[in-house]
Write a protein that holds these residues in place. Structure first.
Motif, PDB file in Angstrom:
ATOM      1  N   ARG A 172       0.810  -1.219   0.000  1.00 53.99           N
ATOM      2  CA  ARG A 172       0.000   0.000   0.000  1.00 53.99           C
ATOM      3  C   ARG A 172       0.842   1.268   0.000  1.00 53.99           C
ATOM      4  O   ARG A 172       0.364   2.336  -0.388  1.00 53.99           O
ATOM      5  CB  ARG A 172      -0.994  -0.025   1.163  1.00 53.99           C
ATOM      6  N   ASP A 173       2.119   1.159   0.429  1.00 59.62           N
ATOM      7  CA  ASP A 173       3.015   2.312   0.320  1.00 59.62           C
ATOM      8  C   ASP A 173       3.206   2.740  -1.132  1.00 59.62           C
ATOM      9  O   ASP A 173       3.515   3.903  -1.414  1.00 59.62           O
ATOM     10  CB  ASP A 173       4.375   2.000   0.940  1.00 59.62           C
ATOM     11  N   LEU A 174       3.039   1.798  -2.063  1.00 63.50           N
ATOM     12  CA  LEU A 174       3.217   2.119  -3.487  1.00 63.50           C
ATOM     13  C   LEU A 174       2.129   3.043  -4.019  1.00 63.50           C
ATOM     14  O   LEU A 174       2.258   3.590  -5.117  1.00 63.50           O
ATOM     15  CB  LEU A 174       3.227   0.836  -4.321  1.00 63.50           C
ATOM     16  N   LEU A 175       1.079   3.220  -3.247  1.00 60.45           N
ATOM     17  CA  LEU A 175      -0.022   4.078  -3.678  1.00 60.45           C
ATOM     18  C   LEU A 175       0.242   5.550  -3.369  1.00 60.45           C
ATOM     19  O   LEU A 175      -0.532   6.415  -3.780  1.00 60.45           O
ATOM     20  CB  LEU A 175      -1.326   3.625  -2.999  1.00 60.45           C
ATOM     21  N   TYR A 190       0.530 -13.190 -18.910  1.00 59.73           N
ATOM     22  CA  TYR A 190       1.694 -13.832 -19.541  1.00 59.73           C
ATOM     23  C   TYR A 190       2.422 -14.735 -18.544  1.00 59.73           C
ATOM     24  O   TYR A 190       2.820 -15.845 -18.884  1.00 59.73           O
ATOM     25  CB  TYR A 190       2.665 -12.769 -20.063  1.00 59.73           C
ATOM     26  N   SER A 191       2.589 -14.259 -17.347  1.00 57.10           N
ATOM     27  CA  SER A 191       3.446 -14.925 -16.367  1.00 57.10           C
ATOM     28  C   SER A 191       2.646 -15.715 -15.336  1.00 57.10           C
ATOM     29  O   SER A 191       1.771 -15.164 -14.660  1.00 57.10           O
ATOM     30  CB  SER A 191       4.307 -13.877 -15.647  1.00 57.10           C
ATOM     31  N   GLY A 192       2.953 -17.001 -15.201  1.00 58.94           N
ATOM     32  CA  GLY A 192       2.342 -17.812 -14.157  1.00 58.94           C
ATOM     33  C   GLY A 192       2.729 -17.328 -12.775  1.00 58.94           C
ATOM     34  O   GLY A 192       1.930 -17.380 -11.830  1.00 58.94           O
ATOM     35  N   THR A 193       3.964 -16.845 -12.635  1.00 62.41           N
ATOM     36  CA  THR A 193       4.412 -16.277 -11.364  1.00 62.41           C
ATOM     37  C   THR A 193       3.524 -15.119 -10.952  1.00 62.41           C
ATOM     38  O   THR A 193       3.057 -15.035  -9.804  1.00 62.41           O
ATOM     39  CB  THR A 193       5.867 -15.798 -11.484  1.00 62.41           C
ATOM     40  N   ILE A 194       3.269 -14.210 -11.881  1.00 63.13           N
ATOM     41  CA  ILE A 194       2.489 -13.018 -11.558  1.00 63.13           C
ATOM     42  C   ILE A 194       1.009 -13.355 -11.392  1.00 63.13           C
ATOM     43  O   ILE A 194       0.314 -12.721 -10.586  1.00 63.13           O
ATOM     44  CB  ILE A 194       2.708 -11.930 -12.623  1.00 63.13           C
ATOM     45  N   LEU A 195       0.530 -14.356 -12.108  1.00 63.81           N
ATOM     46  CA  LEU A 195      -0.852 -14.788 -11.902  1.00 63.81           C
ATOM     47  C   LEU A 195      -1.037 -15.261 -10.459  1.00 63.81           C
ATOM     48  O   LEU A 195      -1.993 -14.873  -9.771  1.00 63.81           O
ATOM     49  CB  LEU A 195      -1.204 -15.914 -12.872  1.00 63.81           C
ATOM     50  N   THR A 196      -0.114 -16.091  -9.991  1.00 62.21           N
ATOM     51  CA  THR A 196      -0.171 -16.584  -8.621  1.00 62.21           C
ATOM     52  C   THR A 196      -0.010 -15.446  -7.623  1.00 62.21           C
ATOM     53  O   THR A 196      -0.744 -15.363  -6.629  1.00 62.21           O
ATOM     54  CB  THR A 196       0.917 -17.646  -8.393  1.00 62.21           C
ATOM     55  N   ALA A 197       0.958 -14.563  -7.879  1.00 66.32           N
ATOM     56  CA  ALA A 197       1.195 -13.439  -6.973  1.00 66.32           C
ATOM     57  C   ALA A 197       0.003 -12.493  -6.926  1.00 66.32           C
ATOM     58  O   ALA A 197      -0.342 -11.958  -5.861  1.00 66.32           O
ATOM     59  CB  ALA A 197       2.447 -12.677  -7.407  1.00 66.32           C
ATOM     60  N   THR A 198      -0.648 -12.281  -8.074  1.00 68.31           N
ATOM     61  CA  THR A 198      -1.821 -11.410  -8.113  1.00 68.31           C
ATOM     62  C   THR A 198      -2.953 -11.998  -7.283  1.00 68.31           C
ATOM     63  O   THR A 198      -3.625 -11.278  -6.529  1.00 68.31           O
ATOM     64  CB  THR A 198      -2.279 -11.184  -9.566  1.00 68.31           C
ATOM     65  N   TYR A 199      -3.165 -13.309  -7.405  1.00 69.51           N
ATOM     66  CA  TYR A 199      -4.199 -13.952  -6.594  1.00 69.51           C
ATOM     67  C   TYR A 199      -3.910 -13.756  -5.105  1.00 69.51           C
ATOM     68  O   TYR A 199      -4.797 -13.353  -4.333  1.00 69.51           O
ATOM     69  CB  TYR A 199      -4.285 -15.448  -6.908  1.00 69.51           C
ATOM     70  N   GLN A 200      -2.679 -14.063  -4.679  1.00 70.63           N
ATOM     71  CA  GLN A 200      -2.354 -13.987  -3.254  1.00 70.63           C
ATOM     72  C   GLN A 200      -2.444 -12.557  -2.730  1.00 70.63           C
ATOM     73  O   GLN A 200      -2.948 -12.312  -1.628  1.00 70.63           O
ATOM     74  CB  GLN A 200      -0.952 -14.558  -3.008  1.00 70.63           C
ATOM     75  N   THR A 201      -1.983 -11.595  -3.525  1.00 67.26           N
ATOM     76  CA  THR A 201      -1.995 -10.202  -3.089  1.00 67.26           C
ATOM     77  C   THR A 201      -3.417  -9.650  -3.041  1.00 67.26           C
ATOM     78  O   THR A 201      -3.794  -8.952  -2.090  1.00 67.26           O
ATOM     79  CB  THR A 201      -1.116  -9.341  -4.012  1.00 67.26           C
ATOM     80  N   ALA A 202      -4.215  -9.956  -4.064  1.00 68.65           N
ATOM     81  CA  ALA A 202      -5.604  -9.498  -4.062  1.00 68.65           C
ATOM     82  C   ALA A 202      -6.373 -10.107  -2.893  1.00 68.65           C
ATOM     83  O   ALA A 202      -7.206  -9.449  -2.262  1.00 68.65           O
ATOM     84  CB  ALA A 202      -6.272  -9.852  -5.382  1.00 68.65           C
ATOM     85  N   TYR A 209      -6.334  -2.380  -3.947  1.00 69.40           N
ATOM     86  CA  TYR A 209      -4.913  -2.049  -4.101  1.00 69.40           C
ATOM     87  C   TYR A 209      -4.538  -1.968  -5.580  1.00 69.40           C
ATOM     88  O   TYR A 209      -3.900  -1.011  -6.022  1.00 69.40           O
ATOM     89  CB  TYR A 209      -4.050  -3.089  -3.383  1.00 69.40           C
ATOM     90  N   TYR A 210      -4.952  -2.976  -6.362  1.00 74.47           N
ATOM     91  CA  TYR A 210      -4.636  -2.969  -7.790  1.00 74.47           C
ATOM     92  C   TYR A 210      -5.365  -1.849  -8.526  1.00 74.47           C
ATOM     93  O   TYR A 210      -4.811  -1.224  -9.438  1.00 74.47           O
ATOM     94  CB  TYR A 210      -4.971  -4.326  -8.412  1.00 74.47           C
ATOM     95  N   GLU A 211      -6.591  -1.591  -8.134  1.00 78.70           N
ATOM     96  CA  GLU A 211      -7.358  -0.517  -8.765  1.00 78.70           C
ATOM     97  C   GLU A 211      -6.649   0.829  -8.586  1.00 78.70           C
ATOM     98  O   GLU A 211      -6.551   1.632  -9.534  1.00 78.70           O
ATOM     99  CB  GLU A 211      -8.761  -0.461  -8.167  1.00 78.70           C
ATOM    100  N   LYS A 212      -6.125   1.066  -7.397  1.00 84.10           N
ATOM    101  CA  LYS A 212      -5.420   2.323  -7.120  1.00 84.10           C
ATOM    102  C   LYS A 212      -4.022   2.324  -7.717  1.00 84.10           C
ATOM    103  O   LYS A 212      -3.546   3.363  -8.189  1.00 84.10           O
ATOM    104  CB  LYS A 212      -5.367   2.555  -5.609  1.00 84.10           C
ATOM    105  N   LEU A 213      -3.361   1.168  -7.708  1.00 84.38           N
ATOM    106  CA  LEU A 213      -2.012   1.085  -8.272  1.00 84.38           C
ATOM    107  C   LEU A 213      -2.026   1.401  -9.764  1.00 84.38           C
ATOM    108  O   LEU A 213      -1.095   2.024 -10.290  1.00 84.38           O
ATOM    109  CB  LEU A 213      -1.438  -0.313  -8.041  1.00 84.38           C
ATOM    110  N   ALA A 214      -3.082   0.976 -10.450  1.00 81.20           N
ATOM    111  CA  ALA A 214      -3.175   1.214 -11.897  1.00 81.20           C
ATOM    112  C   ALA A 214      -3.187   2.700 -12.240  1.00 81.20           C
ATOM    113  O   ALA A 214      -2.884   3.079 -13.376  1.00 81.20           O
ATOM    114  CB  ALA A 214      -4.421   0.533 -12.454  1.00 81.20           C
ATOM    115  N   LYS A 215      -3.512   3.533 -11.275  1.00 86.50           N
ATOM    116  CA  LYS A 215      -3.549   4.983 -11.503  1.00 86.50           C
ATOM    117  C   LYS A 215      -2.194   5.637 -11.272  1.00 86.50           C
ATOM    118  O   LYS A 215      -2.069   6.859 -11.414  1.00 86.50           O
ATOM    119  CB  LYS A 215      -4.608   5.612 -10.592  1.00 86.50           C
ATOM    120  N   GLN A 216      -1.185   4.831 -10.960  1.00 85.05           N
ATOM    121  CA  GLN A 216       0.143   5.348 -10.652  1.00 85.05           C
ATOM    122  C   GLN A 216       1.063   5.402 -11.885  1.00 85.05           C
ATOM    123  O   GLN A 216       2.271   5.524 -11.739  1.00 85.05           O
ATOM    124  CB  GLN A 216       0.807   4.496  -9.562  1.00 85.05           C
TER     125      GLN A 216
END
Length: 353
Positions: A172-175, A190-202, A209-216
């Motif tokens: 959340r500091d990235l926001l 594209y990346s299986g690593t990022i697919l897994t990481a996105t699931y865990q982080t969401a 978090y992702y909705e706000k990060l996309a505005k950065q």
């Protein structure tokens, strides 16, 4: 007609018991563990070759293959390296066409092994070291695969551009508006690593978090190995996600990067290895599987590749943060499989690329 292989097929009939890639046994039990014997080596040398499909970075995958060839002269290894989602597609194409090339398969998207197990594509084989030195959560209860590589998806900073005391400590500091236009991250499509990481982080931090990060004004790249490279070049100051081992390798090569382990926990990525039932070189496949899951190869991966490991005899490389001191998120491959299309859809609603 071959079977239709899709990510969605995985949970049909699996029920609520499939909590991780290593759960929900289908067979009765794992076969007995097998040692590497002179007979296995002789049979593998008679075949003379083995083909490995992998999502491991090519330089490390080739170093491992060369080490295997040096240990077992007369057996050549062909490495076919591509992104995890493309590995999955290639296996599906081979199964549908009945033209089989792959002997041993590895993917950074552990959910692929849930699919391959349910569709009966994997051959039961338990190397002796897996039986003795891998914890239950890192080996399939039916002996079909085990964790070849364990690693983290982390944040990181360019040390020339961001001082340690000013670095973000959490997702959340990235926001903070001060990081706008200064962040790089990879893509779950594209990346299986990022697919897994996105699931865990969401799951643990929240989709907001992702909705706000996309505005950065984030620099969006494909592979999980791309953000560390962009960071090292100074194209961005902060990495929102990417492979820890890429950062460690660059740092140890003298590049201005340093990992950040977020307060919420770092996504945990497990990349299993398995022998295919359709392997054209089954003895060489078993020999390669035994080698890749051995302490020798796992220590090689840790020291040269910056990976973590499930093998209890392998040690962290001095100078790196010990794995047991890092807060990690819980992996759940079956949930990633179940929600994969929704994850990609929701992500691309925020990140227009």
């Amino acid at each position: 007609m071959g079977q239709k292989f899709t990510r969605r097929r995985v949970l049909k009939g699996a029920g609520a018991t499939a909590l991780t890639v290593f759960a929900s046994p289908i067979r009765a039990a794992a076969p007995p563990a097998e040692a590497v014997t002179p007979e296995l080596i002789a049979a593998a040398k008679k075949e003379g070759k083995v083909v490995h499909y992998t999502s491991v970075d090519l330089p490390l995958a080739e170093k491992v293959s060369k080490a295997f060839e040096a240990k077992y002269p007369g057996i050549s290894v062909r490495v076919e390296r591509t992104g995890a989602e493309r590995v999955f597609t290639r296996i599906a194409q081979e199964q549908s066409s009945h033209v089989f090339a792959c002997d041993v398969v590895q993917s950074s998207d552990a959910a692929h092994f849930v699919v391959w197990k349910r569709d009966g594509l994997l051959a039961p084989y338990v190397p002796e070291e897996v039986a003795k030195h891998y914890p239950p959560q890192h080996k399939d209860p039916d002996g079909l695969f085990a964790s070849y590589r364990v690693y983290l998806c982390v944040m990181a900073r360019n040390t020339d551009l961001v001082k340690a005391e000013n670095a973000p400590k959490s997702f959340r500091d990235l926001l903070d508006p001060k990081w706008a236009g200064k962040i790089v991250k990879a893509h779950p499509g594209y990346s299986g690593t990022i697919l897994t990481a996105t699931y865990q982080t969401a799951r643990d931090v929240g989709w907001d978090y992702y909705e706000k990060l996309a505005k950065q004004r984030v620099m969006q790249v494909q592979s999980a190995s791309d953000p560390p490279k962009k960071l090292a070049l100074g194209e961005r100051a902060i990495m929102a996600d990417g492979i820890e081992y890429g950062i460690l390798q660059l740092k140890e090569d003298g590049k201005p990067v340093d990992p950040i382990y977020p307060e919420e926990g770092s996504p945990l990525i497990i990349g299993p290895n398995g022998v295919l039932k359709s392997a054209p070189n089954p003895n060489a496949a078993r020999l390669l599987q035994s080698f890749m899951l051995s302490a020798e190869c796992q220590q090689f991966n840790v020291d040269l590749g910056g990976l973590r490991t499930a093998h209890d005899l392998v040690k962290d490389k001095p100078g790196r943060k010990p794995f047991n001191e890092i807060k990690v998120m819980k992996d759940d491959a079956a949930a990633v499989e179940r929600d994969s299309e929704e994850i990609k859809k929701r992500y691309t609603q925020y990140f227009k690329v």
